[in-house]
Design an enzyme around this catalytic site. Structure first.
Site, PDB file in Angstrom:
ATOM      1  CB  SER A  35      43.481  29.055  34.259  1.00 60.91           C
ATOM      2  OG  SER A  35      42.845  30.302  34.128  1.00 60.91           O
ATOM      3  CG  ASP A  86      44.501  34.302  43.954  1.00 56.30           C
ATOM      4  OD1 ASP A  86      44.413  33.633  42.915  1.00 56.30           O
ATOM      5  OD2 ASP A  86      43.674  34.209  44.890  1.00 56.30           O
ATOM      6  CE  LYS A  99      41.353  36.357  44.668  1.00 54.85           C
ATOM      7  NZ  LYS A  99      41.556  35.450  43.504  1.00 54.85           N
ATOM      8  CD  GLU A 108      40.906  32.660  45.540  1.00 56.23           C
ATOM      9  OE1 GLU A 108      41.271  31.959  44.589  1.00 56.23           O
ATOM     10  OE2 GLU A 108      40.007  33.511  45.442  1.00 56.23           O
TER      11      GLU A 108
HETATM   12  C1  5RP Z   1      39.393  31.595  42.157  1.00 55.36           C
HETATM   13  C2  5RP Z   1      39.702  32.994  41.773  1.00 55.36           C
HETATM   14  C3  5RP Z   1      40.587  33.189  40.586  1.00 55.36           C
HETATM   15  O1  5RP Z   1      41.632  34.016  40.949  1.00 55.36           O
HETATM   16  C4  5RP Z   1      39.806  33.822  39.486  1.00 55.36           C
HETATM   17  O2  5RP Z   1      38.651  33.046  39.234  1.00 55.36           O
HETATM   18  C5  5RP Z   1      40.629  33.961  38.213  1.00 55.36           C
HETATM   19  O3  5RP Z   1      40.790  32.732  37.602  1.00 55.36           O
HETATM   20  P1  5RP Z   1      41.617  32.522  36.274  1.00 55.36           P
HETATM   21  O4  5RP Z   1      43.036  32.799  36.609  1.00 55.36           O
HETATM   22  O5  5RP Z   1      41.355  31.074  35.940  1.00 55.36           O
HETATM   23  O6  5RP Z   1      41.081  33.450  35.215  1.00 55.36           O
HETATM   24  O7  5RP Z   1      39.304  33.939  42.378  1.00 55.36           O
HETATM   25  O8  5RP Z   1      38.507  31.540  43.250  1.00 55.36           O
END
Ligand code: 5RP
Length: 226
Positions: A35, A86, A99, A108
């Site tokens: 998100s 990211d 992550k 990623e």
């Molecule tokens: C996806 C990830 C995202 O970077 C992590 O879950 C953070 O998500 P968000 O920005 O929705 O809090 O590793 O695999």
């Protein structure tokens, strides 16, 4: 929740203004998943004439990027990647991260490993003052190895839970390891990488972030760098 989303957006906007100075028309940008990154993609779309395109860390991100008219590249076509942006589920002061909350950890990690600079964007709830491990550790596992890998983590005191109704973009499953103590993230990542059947673990310590842009409620934007 509303506040947290506002902070995610603030971090994303800040990342955009940071990379504006290092990106040129011949550059391709690595784009993560989640998100926080969704907000970053919105920012990227208004800047799309100033870079060549993007490499995406998930099918979800691919879809979003193409909806915004951003050209997609395959990582195999590239000789270099200037920057990767990211989010994280948890990050510590050494810029090691957990992550994989969105299940995109393998792609990623591959993109992160090929980028000159990895910028992590997050709201303040993601910062861990002490050891990583508040967030259950996601581990992508080949389907036939779920029991074997689960036993390994149980022996180490963790509580592995198979992520329900979830298949990764690579056709594998995710075990979320709860109550797992992570003392030395680099050593732990190496150890987990050695378990047969593990594709990728959600510890990003061997190649952590180079910069963290953390949006906080009371202290504005905080920067951390290696
Ligand atoms: C996806 C990830 C995202 O970077 C992590 O879950 C953070 O998500 P968000 O920005 O929705 O809090 O590793 O695999």
């Amino acid at each position: 929740m509303k506040k947290q989303n506002e902070l995610k957006k603030i971090a994303a906007i800040e990342a955009m203004s940071c990379i504006k100075n290092i990106i040129s028309k011949k550059n391709i940008i690595g784009v993560g998943t989640g998100s926080t990154v969704d907000y970053f993609i919105e920012e990227l779309s208004s800047f799309k004439e100033n870079f060549l395109g993007a490499v995406a860390s998930s099918k979800r991100t691919e879809l979003l990027l193409s909806r915004h008219g951003i050209k997609l590249f395959d990582l195999n076509e590239l000789t270099e990647l200037e920057v990767y942006i990211d989010g994280a589920d948890e990050v510590d002061y050494s810029l090691s991260m957990i992550k994989g909350g969105g299940g995109a950890l393998t792609r990623e990690k591959i993109i992160a490993s090929s980028a000159k600079e990895f910028i992590c964007i997050a709201d303040e709830s993601k910062l861990s003052e002490n050891n990583l491990g508040k967030f259950p550790l996601p581990v992508e596992v080949i389907p036939m190895a779920i029991s074997v890998v689960s036993r390994y983590f149980r022996d180490l005191g963790g509580n592995p839970i198979l992520r329900k109704d979830f298949v990764t973009d690579n056709g594998n499953y995710i075990l979320d390891i709860h109550n797992f103590k992570i003392g030395n993230p680099v050593e732990m990542e190496k150890d987990i990488n050695n378990i047969p059947g593990v594709v990728t673990c959600g510890l990003f310590a061997i190649r952590g972030a180079d910069k963290l842009i953390l949006a906080t409620l009371n202290n504005g934007i905080k920067y951390f760098a290696k």
